[in-house]
Design a protein around this motif. Structure first.
Motif, mmCIF file in Angstrom:
data_model
loop_
_atom_site.group_PDB
_atom_site.id
_atom_site.type_symbol
_atom_site.label_atom_id
_atom_site.label_comp_id
_atom_site.label_asym_id
_atom_site.label_seq_id
_atom_site.Cartn_x
_atom_site.Cartn_y
_atom_site.Cartn_z
ATOM 1 N N GLY A 1 -7.417 3.733 -3.028
ATOM 2 C CA GLY A 1 -7.046 3.652 -1.620
ATOM 3 C C GLY A 1 -8.108 4.218 -0.701
ATOM 4 O O GLY A 1 -8.858 5.128 -1.062
ATOM 5 N N HIS B 1 -4.746 2.207 -8.892
ATOM 6 C CA HIS B 1 -4.799 1.965 -7.441
ATOM 7 C C HIS B 1 -5.905 2.798 -6.811
ATOM 8 O O HIS B 1 -5.959 4.015 -7.017
ATOM 9 N N PHE C 1 0.908 4.208 -3.034
ATOM 10 C CA PHE C 1 0.450 5.580 -2.831
ATOM 11 C C PHE C 1 1.525 6.518 -2.292
ATOM 12 O O PHE C 1 1.320 7.730 -2.266
ATOM 13 N N ALA D 1 -6.473 -1.042 0.202
ATOM 14 C CA ALA D 1 -6.355 -0.618 -1.193
ATOM 15 C C ALA D 1 -6.770 -1.733 -2.138
ATOM 16 O O ALA D 1 -6.667 -2.927 -1.822
ATOM 17 N N VAL E 1 0.836 -1.199 0.000
ATOM 18 C CA VAL E 1 0.000 0.000 0.000
ATOM 19 C C VAL E 1 0.873 1.251 0.000
ATOM 20 O O VAL E 1 0.609 2.221 -0.726
ATOM 21 N N MET F 1 -2.673 5.048 3.532
ATOM 22 C CA MET F 1 -3.939 4.369 3.304
ATOM 23 C C MET F 1 -3.970 3.094 4.149
ATOM 24 O O MET F 1 -2.942 2.454 4.343
#
Length: 366
Positions: free
Chosen positions: A152, A150, A125, A134, A121, A131
Motif C-alpha cells: 500500500g 498487499h 489494510f 495498492a 483497499v 492507503m
C-alpha cells in the motif's frame, strides 16, 4: 507555429533523457526485485519469511503498508506462529471468503487506486491504515489460492491501474513458492516432534525440552511443576468399545490438555494413555489448579465415539515440584510418577501432590 531545428533537437534530447531515466529506474527496480527473490528463496524459517515480506519489503520498496494474508483452515499456522519472533504477523484466514471477495475468479495481480477500488483497499489494510493506492498479489500454488500479499501507498499514483504488473506477478509466484516450502518444512519439523494421534508433543521432544526447562529453572531459581496424567480404566474402554474408540478418547483428551495450558507450558504424550505436562514458573497452588482444571474438563466431557455415540472418561493426576538441590530432571519426573500411583491407589479421578511438596507446603504455612 513550426518549431526550429534547434527546438526539435532540444525536444528529442529531453525525450531521450526521459527514456534513459525511466530505463535506469526500471533497472534499479529490477535489481531490487531480483535481490528480494534471492532472499525469498534462501529463507530458512517461517518467521524470517514473514519478516522479509512485511518489514523488509516495506523498507526496500518505500511502501506505506504491507500485509500478508494466509489461508489456515486447519489452524496449522495459528499453532505455529504465535511463539515466533515476528515484527509483524500475517492475518490467518479460516475460509477462502476474503480472498474470493478480493480477487474473484480472475486471481491476478490487482492495481487499485482512487475512484475504482477504495473499498478493496480498505479491506486489504483496514480502516485504520488509509492507503490511496495498492498492489494486491494473489499467492497461488498448484492452482490453489493460498493467500495474498498487499503493498500500500499513500501516493494515489503509485499503483496506477494502467501500469504493468510483470515484476509483481513474478514476486507473487516466488513468494507463494517460498511460503509453501516453509509450510512443508514446518510440517516435517512438527511431524518429528508431535504425536500423530493426539497432536501433542511426543516423548522424544519432551525428553529434549525437559532438560532445557530443568537447567533454566535451576539456573534462574524459578519453580518448575510436572504433572503425570493417566486416563482411568483405559483398557476397559478399549476392550468394551474397541480400539478406534480408545484412539478417539486419547485424541480428545490431548486436545483438552492443550487448551488448558499457557504459551510456554509443555504437554506430551508419554506413552499409551499417559500424558506429561511441564509448567515453568508455576508454584504448587498454580500447578494443582491446572491439574484440576484438566481433570474436571475430562470428567465433564462427552467423548464422541466413531459411531456417533458418547461415553464418559476420567483421569488421575500426579503432581510434583522441582526440589531445591535436585541433581537431575529424572528426580522430578519420578516424584510426579509416584504421586500418580498414589492417585490411582486412592481411587482414581483425583489429583495427588508428591509427599515432599505437601510437607514443604505444610512447613511454609506453619
Amino acid at each position: 507555429m513550426t518549431s526550429t531545428p534547434e527546438a526539435q533537437v532540444q525536444e528529442l534530447r529531453r525525450q531521450l533523457q526521459s527514456l534513459l531515466e525511466a530505463a535506469k529506474a526500471n533497472e534499479r527496480k529490477l535489481d531490487r526485485f531480483d535481490a528480494l527473490e534471492r532472499r525469498l528463496m534462501a529463507v530458512e524459517s517461517m518467521e524470517e519469511l514473514v519478516n522479509l515480506l512485511l518489514v523488509d519489503c516495506r523498507h526496500d520498496f518505500q511502501l506505506d503498508a504491507a500485509e500478508l494474508w494466509l489461508l489456515d483452515p486447519d489452524g496449522e499456522l495459528s499453532r505455529a506462529l504465535p511463539a515466533l519472533p515476528m515484527a509483524r504477523a500475517p492475518r490467518l484466514l479460516d475460509t477462502h471468503g476474503p480472498l474470493r471477495d478480493m480477487f474473484g475468479a480472475v486471481r491476478a495481480t490487482r492495481l487499485v487506486g482512487p475512484g475504482h477500488g477504495e473499498a478493496v483497499v480498505a479491506q486489504a489494510f483496514g480502516d485504520d491504515t488509509p492507503m490511496r493506492s495498492a498492489a494486491l498479489l494473489p499467492l497461488i500454488r498448484q492452482g490453489l489460492l493460498i493467500g495474498s500479499l498487499h503493498f500500500g501507498s499513500r501516493d494515489p499514483e503509485r499503483y496506477d491501474a494502467t501500469s504493468g504488473t510483470k515484476f509483481l506477478d513474478r514476486l507473487s509466484a516466488i513468494a507463494a513458492i517460498a511460503i509453501e516450502s516453509m509450510l512443508n518444512r514446518e510440517r516435517l519439523r512438527r511431524a518429528g516432534m508431535t504425536d500423530g494421534l493426539t497432536g501433542v508433543h511426543n516423548r522424544r521432544y519432551f525428553d529434549h525440552r525437559s532438560l532445557i526447562e530443568f537447567s533454566q529453572a535451576v539456573r534462574h531459581r524459578y519453580p518448575l511443576a510436572c504433572l503425570f496424567l493417566d486416563i482411568d480404566h483405559f483398557k476397559a474402554i478399549n476392550d468394551g468399545h474397541g480400539h478406534p474408540t480408545g484412539d478417539e478418547v486419547l485424541r480428545q483428551v490431548g486436545g483438552l490438555i492443550q487448551r488448558s495450558l499457557r504459551t510456554g507450558d509443555l504437554a506430551a504424550r508419554y506413552g499409551g494413555e499417559e500424558f506429561v505436562v511441564l509448567l515453568p514458573r508455576t508454584d504448587l497452588a498454580g500447578a494443582r489448579e491446572v491439574a484440576e482444571r484438566i481433570r474436571l474438563m475430562v470428567q465433564d466431557a462427552p467423548f464422541i465415539t466413531p459411531d456417533g455415540g458418547t461415553l464418559n472418561a476420567t483421569l488421575s493426576a500426579g503432581l510434583a515440584m522441582l526440589q531445591p538441590g535436585a541433581a537431575s530432571f529424572a528426580e522430578l519426573l519420578n516424584s510426579a510418577d509416584q504421586a500418580l500411583y498414589e492417585a490411582k491407589r486412592a481411587g482414581r479421578n483425583r489429583t495427588v501432590a508428591a509427599a515432599a511438596d505437601i510437607s514443604a507446603a505444610t512447613a511454609a504455612a506453619s
